[in-house]
Scaffold this motif. Structure first.
Motif, PDB file in Angstrom:
ATOM      1  N   ILE A 440     -93.808 -20.361  24.052  1.00  0.00           N
ATOM      2  CA  ILE A 440     -93.963 -20.033  24.555  1.00  0.00           C
ATOM      3  C   ILE A 440     -93.152 -19.180  25.448  1.00  0.00           C
ATOM      4  N   PRO A 441     -92.841 -17.466  25.419  1.00  0.00           N
ATOM      5  CA  PRO A 441     -91.549 -16.620  25.763  1.00  0.00           C
ATOM      6  C   PRO A 441     -91.275 -16.861  27.075  1.00  0.00           C
ATOM      7  N   ASP A 442     -89.645 -16.589  26.888  1.00  0.00           N
ATOM      8  CA  ASP A 442     -89.124 -16.543  28.253  1.00  0.00           C
ATOM      9  C   ASP A 442     -89.802 -15.515  29.472  1.00  0.00           C
ATOM     10  N   LYS A 443     -90.270 -14.300  28.846  1.00  0.00           N
ATOM     11  CA  LYS A 443     -90.822 -13.974  30.271  1.00  0.00           C
ATOM     12  C   LYS A 443     -92.166 -14.464  30.553  1.00  0.00           C
ATOM     13  N   HIS A 444     -93.338 -14.878  29.642  1.00  0.00           N
ATOM     14  CA  HIS A 444     -94.152 -16.312  30.409  1.00  0.00           C
ATOM     15  C   HIS A 444     -93.653 -17.476  31.044  1.00  0.00           C
ATOM     16  N   PHE A 445     -93.024 -17.991  30.719  1.00  0.00           N
ATOM     17  CA  PHE A 445     -92.454 -18.912  31.244  1.00  0.00           C
ATOM     18  C   PHE A 445     -91.289 -18.975  32.752  1.00  0.00           C
ATOM     19  N   THR A 446     -91.012 -17.731  33.340  1.00  0.00           N
ATOM     20  CA  THR A 446     -90.895 -17.460  33.898  1.00  0.00           C
ATOM     21  C   THR A 446     -91.174 -17.649  35.129  1.00  0.00           C
ATOM     22  N   TYR A 452     -96.347 -21.611  39.514  1.00  0.00           N
ATOM     23  CA  TYR A 452     -96.038 -23.245  40.018  1.00  0.00           C
ATOM     24  C   TYR A 452     -96.032 -23.600  40.990  1.00  0.00           C
ATOM     25  N   ASP A 453     -93.952 -23.328  41.069  1.00  0.00           N
ATOM     26  CA  ASP A 453     -92.982 -23.778  42.038  1.00  0.00           C
ATOM     27  C   ASP A 453     -93.846 -23.220  43.433  1.00  0.00           C
ATOM     28  N   GLU A 454     -94.646 -21.777  43.694  1.00  0.00           N
ATOM     29  CA  GLU A 454     -94.460 -21.567  44.604  1.00  0.00           C
ATOM     30  C   GLU A 454     -96.405 -22.106  45.167  1.00  0.00           C
ATOM     31  N   GLU A 455     -96.833 -22.623  44.432  1.00  0.00           N
ATOM     32  CA  GLU A 455     -98.247 -23.181  44.769  1.00  0.00           C
ATOM     33  C   GLU A 455     -97.713 -25.255  45.120  1.00  0.00           C
TER      34      GLU A 455
END
Length: 606
Positions: A440-446, A452-455
């Motif tokens: 998973i690239p850093d861009k998609h990871f962030t 996920y954090d917001e949910e």
């Protein structure tokens, strides 16, 4: 072996022992340190020795009587050599120990650590720096271990402190368990009941002083218990602070709270008060001195600042209970005393004619609001005692939270949210693994991590809200029983007492009145403790209300009879005047003379 460089100067032998070191036993005792240092000085030819000792002082503290006295001698040029058992005795703080060594160098003082083979006369020793680091690490590690032990004990409900609050004693079988000290507990109950009765803390302290009731420290001294404050001038000097601290202790309702404070810094031993979520709470773990309802009622009463008006000993007992229906502000007691008589005794909105927030007056006389409160309490108490099953049903129907369908739906939402929250934990873990392996690239990871954090944050808020609703529903069922128990304590009463007011009433919402004079009407909403706003069915007439209606009917009948009598008398007088005017004038003159005689007599009597 090198001798002292200058004859006549002091060989300072420094010893230190902390309370933590005492666990190590005799090996680090002050006596043992003195013996080791004296032997070392004698074998190596050091003379003119003087001991500087700090007993019971931590190695992270550098304000020590013994150390300060030694430093004064060093700065005065009176010390040639300082000898210690090992480097940890001088201190366990790398920075502070380094400053001390610099002071020794500045005043050309030889520094020796006997057990560490350190002697500054032999030149710089790189190992001494590592020893200082290890000594500080030892303190940090010990602090961490102690915190772990304390946390483990508190999680199990075991106390880490042996201090016992006033009203309790440590059990002889287990020092960490509390039993009630009946003599002190009676004073604690009196304090709570006095506040419930409307007394101020200052008046309670004055009463205790007048009755010469011993303060907590004096009481402990008399019964042979450990005393916290050993020094006090007056054994009966109850202070407002002491009584206030007693009123705030949740232990008195049987609640054990552990971890109220936490050590922030192992060097300075500075502490802070912990937040409620950091504490360990165990309800019912201590024998209660006052019931939970009394404790909470007293806390609510103390939240409101009550000031006694001029020429009155106590504030109005309704202060803090009345709220404006329009702006939500508390109502203020207004009073005017003229020649010893109250010409106004009423409440008005505190925002009335304010520059920042204006509101209408919401004027309501104290006598009328107290009469309404008494009538409401009488009515609901009678209803509870005579229609308990119906009362319970009506209370439970009054809130949507008490409906089974609503509760069922709330539980389903809560369960679903908890499952999703757990799924997100797994997804976040896999997300990290995928990013670490390069899948998973850093861009998609962030981006995904942020989503996920917001949910999860939203789910946590919803879970907390739904859980609170369920807890409230369960508490409401219990509170109904508590109100029934309260109502049954007051079976027959004709006046509103202050304890009754504080036990029954949560708050009162006052609306603006409409009309004037006898036609004035004003709505008030009375919220009762435990059940909120509750209205007894309109068709029910209590015995008190029936008696009041009968009394009013009798008064009305008397007024009508009196009016009819006056009308007959007036008719007879008019008939006499028409039939015999001279006799009527004589009768009027006789009545006037009699009235003047009565007035003259009253003036002379006065």
């Amino acid at each position: 072996m090198k001798k002292q460089a200058e004859k006549g100067k002091i060989t300072a032998l420094y010893e230190r022992l902390s309370h933590d070191d005492e666990r190590a036993g005799e090996s680090v005792s002050i006596e043992n340190q003195k013996r080791i240092l004296e032997d070392y000085a004698r074998k190596n030819g050091f003379t003119n020795i003087r001991h500087f000792t700090d007993d019971g002082v931590r190695g992270t503290t550098f304000k020590r009587p013994g150390l300060d006295a030694m430093l004064d001698e060093i700065r005065a040029g009176n010390v040639a050599t300082v000898i210690i058992k090992d480097q940890s005795r001088i201190g366990r703080d790398v920075v502070e120990v380094g400053l001390l060594k610099r002071t020794f160098d500045e005043y050309h003082v030889r520094f020796i650590a006997a057990n560490d083979n350190l002697d500054t006369a032999n030149g710089f020793d790189i190992m001494s720096i590592f020893r200082d680091v290890i000594n500080e690490w030892y303190v940090a590690d010990t602090s961490r271990k102690i915190k772990t032990v304390f946390k483990s004990r508190m999680e199990k409900g075991l106390r880490c402190s042996r201090s016992v609050c006033y009203g309790y004693l440590a059990s002889k079988e287990d020092k960490h368990e509390w039993i009630i000290d009946e003599e002190a507990a009676a004073i604690v109950r009196r304090i709570f009941h006095s506040v419930l009765a409307g007394e101020s803390i200052a008046s309670i302290s004055r009463a205790f002083r007048a009755e010469q009731i011993p303060i907590p420290s004096e009481h402990w001294k008399r019964i042979g218990a450990p005393v916290r404050a050993a020094k006090y001038a007056d054994p009966y000097a109850w202070s407002v602070t002491t009584i206030s601290s007693i009123l705030k202790r949740p232990e008195y309702m049987g609640r054990k709270i552990l971890g109220k404070t936490v050590c922030e810094n192992y060097k300075t031993k500075s502490t802070r008060k912990t937040a409620p979520e950091e504490q360990y709470v165990f309800d019912g773990a201590i024998p209660a001195i006052v019931d939970e309802e009394t404790w909470h009622t007293v806390q609510r009463l103390r939240e409101t600042v009550r000031r006694a008006p001029k020429r009155k000993a106590a504030p109005n007992r309704l202060t803090g209970l009345l709220y404006c229906a329009d702006c939500g502000a508390k109502l203020t007691h207004r009073y005017n005393l003229v020649q010893g008589k109250w010409i106004e005794d009423a409440f008005i909105c505190s925002n009335y004619r304010k520059l920042t927030r204006d509101c209408s007056m919401h004027h309501i006389p104290t006598q009328k609001i107290e009469a309404a409160i008494l009538a409401a309490i009488q009515r609901v108490s009678w209803y509870v005692q005579n229609n308990e099953a119906e009362f319970i049903e009506r209370v439970r129907e009054a809130s949507d939270l008490r409906q089974e369908e609503t509760v069922k739906e709330c539980k389903q939402r809560l369960s679903k949210a908890q499952r999703r929250h757990k799924e997100l934990d797994g997804l976040v873990k896999k997300l990290y693994e995928g990013n670490a392996t390069g899948k998973i690239p850093d861009k998609h990871f962030t981006r995904l991590l942020t989503e996920y954090d917001e949910e999860q944050a939203g789910l946590e808020a919803a879970i907390g809200e739904w859980q609170e609703q369920l807890d409230t529903w369960n508490a409401d069922r219990l509170n109904t029983d508590k109100f029934i128990e309260l109502a049954k304590r007051y079976t027959d009463f004709t006046e509103l007492t202050t304890p009754m007011l504080n036990e029954f009433i949560e708050k009162i919402i006052v609306h603006e009145g409409k009309g004037s004079g006898n036609d004035r009407r004003q709505r008030i909403d009375i919220y009762l403790n435990f059940i909120g706003a509750f209205e007894v069915p309109a068709h029910i007439v209590t015995p008190m209300e029936a008696e009041e209606q009968r009394r009013q009917q009798e008064e009305q009948a008397e007024k009508e009879a009196h009016s009819q009598g006056l009308a007959k008398s007036a008719g007879a007088t008019e008939a006499l005047k028409a039939a015999d005017p001279m006799k009527w004038v004589g009768l009027m003159n006789a009545c006037k003379a009699q009235a003047e005689e009565i007035i003259r007599y009253e003036l002379i009597y006065v």
